[in-house]
Design an enzyme around this catalytic site. Structure first.
Site, mmCIF file in Angstrom:
data_model
loop_
_atom_site.group_PDB
_atom_site.id
_atom_site.type_symbol
_atom_site.label_atom_id
_atom_site.label_comp_id
_atom_site.label_asym_id
_atom_site.label_seq_id
_atom_site.Cartn_x
_atom_site.Cartn_y
_atom_site.Cartn_z
ATOM 1 N NE ARG A 221 59.463 52.992 64.716
ATOM 2 C CZ ARG A 221 58.423 53.962 64.927
ATOM 3 N NH1 ARG A 221 58.238 55.139 64.168
ATOM 4 N NH2 ARG A 221 58.000 53.549 66.316
ATOM 5 C CD GLU A 250 63.820 59.218 63.435
ATOM 6 O OE1 GLU A 250 63.495 59.419 64.708
ATOM 7 O OE2 GLU A 250 63.294 58.600 62.675
ATOM 8 C CG HIS A 268 60.193 60.648 63.872
ATOM 9 N ND1 HIS A 268 60.741 59.171 64.164
ATOM 10 C CD2 HIS A 268 58.786 60.068 63.696
ATOM 11 C CE1 HIS A 268 60.129 58.474 64.316
ATOM 12 N NE2 HIS A 268 58.570 58.785 63.948
#
Length: 314
Positions: A221, A250, A268
């Site tokens: 993360r 993000e 991601h």
């Protein structure tokens, strides 16, 4: 939500999409008391405050193995079961991790641009670093960490790890702190859950320990890495390079990272293959169908296990 997941949900349930509502507050006031189940992706968090809008909620089926987008403790306190989608994405994320590591070390995206922009005509591409002879440290040794280690073994590199405790069934060297692991490594791969417990686990001290030939790969993360400390370390030469699939905010990636030639950036996509996302979606549906059909789930998160152990069922 993926169209394939939406289609599967609609086969078994009446589905309401919060993100499609012009007036989410009014929508929740109207429909909230009738909601029995919620499903959520990482882009759609379920904080503790939102749970108050669903007084009759029974289950949150989160799409993803990481579930820091859900306040699982608050859910458990309300008797709400939370599930995630482990297992079905382990291999995909591990494959991507090795790809990102090789792309970062061998500068594969940069070499691609070198050809596309016609620079090869003018001369050879600069020599890159190598994976040969490197010592790889894995921060986190859950299912995905083990899958990464299994793949790395085929590259004939030294492998060590850090986790909350040593794994009795592993013969790999264990380090009790991330700093100690970084000192013993020149590649550091982060694959731990997000959340406050791991927030900025990798910061300036760890990056300094990794050293000027060090490479950081983050497929965990964004919160696990102190992003500003990483930018400073890359700009100053404290470490050599980084490969990142996740970020603090993000999809907003700092311009400093975008502009650096020694960083490989992915959006991601660790588990983002059609095959794996479909399997994840099926597990979301299976958990919901199992709960409302038999009062059981396949993959409860740890915070929910005491509820199930006490015989909590629908």
């Amino acid at each position: 939500m993926l169209p394939s997941l939406m289609a599967k949900l609609q086969e078994s349930f009446t589905v309401h999409c919060l993100w499609q509502q012009a007036d989410p507050t009014g929508f929740l006031a109207d429909i909230g008391p009738r909601i029995r189940g919620v499903t959520s992706s990482f882009a759609g968090p379920v904080p503790g405050g939102l749970l108050e809008q669903f007084p009759n909620l029974e289950i949150i089926a989160s799409f993803g193995v990481g579930y820091d987008n859900v306040d699982a403790a608050a859910a458990a306190a309300r008797g709400v079961v939370v599930t995630n989608t482990p297992g079905v994405l382990d291999d995909e994320v591990a494959d991507l991790t090795l790809g990102l590591l090789l792309a970062t070390l061998r500068r594969i995206p940069q070499a691609d641009r070198f050809v596309r922009t016609g620079q090869w005509i003018e001369g050879a591409f600069p020599l890159s670093p190598s994976l040969r002879g490197r010592r790889v440290g894995i921060v986190g040794m859950g299912n995905i960490g083990r899958a990464i280690a299994q793949r790395l073994a085929g590259f004939d590199v030294e492998i060590a790890y850090h986790a909350r405790s040593a794994k009795p069934d592993l013969t790999l060297p264990y380090h009790s702190s991330v700093v100690a692991l970084a000192q013993a490594s020149d590649v550091l791969i982060a694959i731990v859950p997000g959340g406050e417990e791991t927030r900025h686990l990798i910061g300036a001290e760890v990056l300094k320990a990794l050293g000027p030939d060090g490479v950081l790969i983050n497929v965990a993360r964004g919160s696990v890495v102190d992003e500003q400390a990483l930018i400073t370390a890359l700009q100053s030469g404290t470490i050599l390079a980084a490969g990142l699939d996740v970020y603090d905010d993000e999809p907003n990636v700092p311009r400093a990272l975008i502009d650096m030639p020694n960083v490989v950036l992915l959006p991601h996509v660790g588990s983002a293959s059609a095959r794996t996302r479909d399997a994840m979606g099926q597990l979301v549906v299976d958990n919901l169908v199992g709960w409302f059909g038999q009062g059981s789930v396949l993959t409860p998160v740890p915070e929910s296990e005491p509820l199930l152990g006490r015989g909590v069922t629908r």
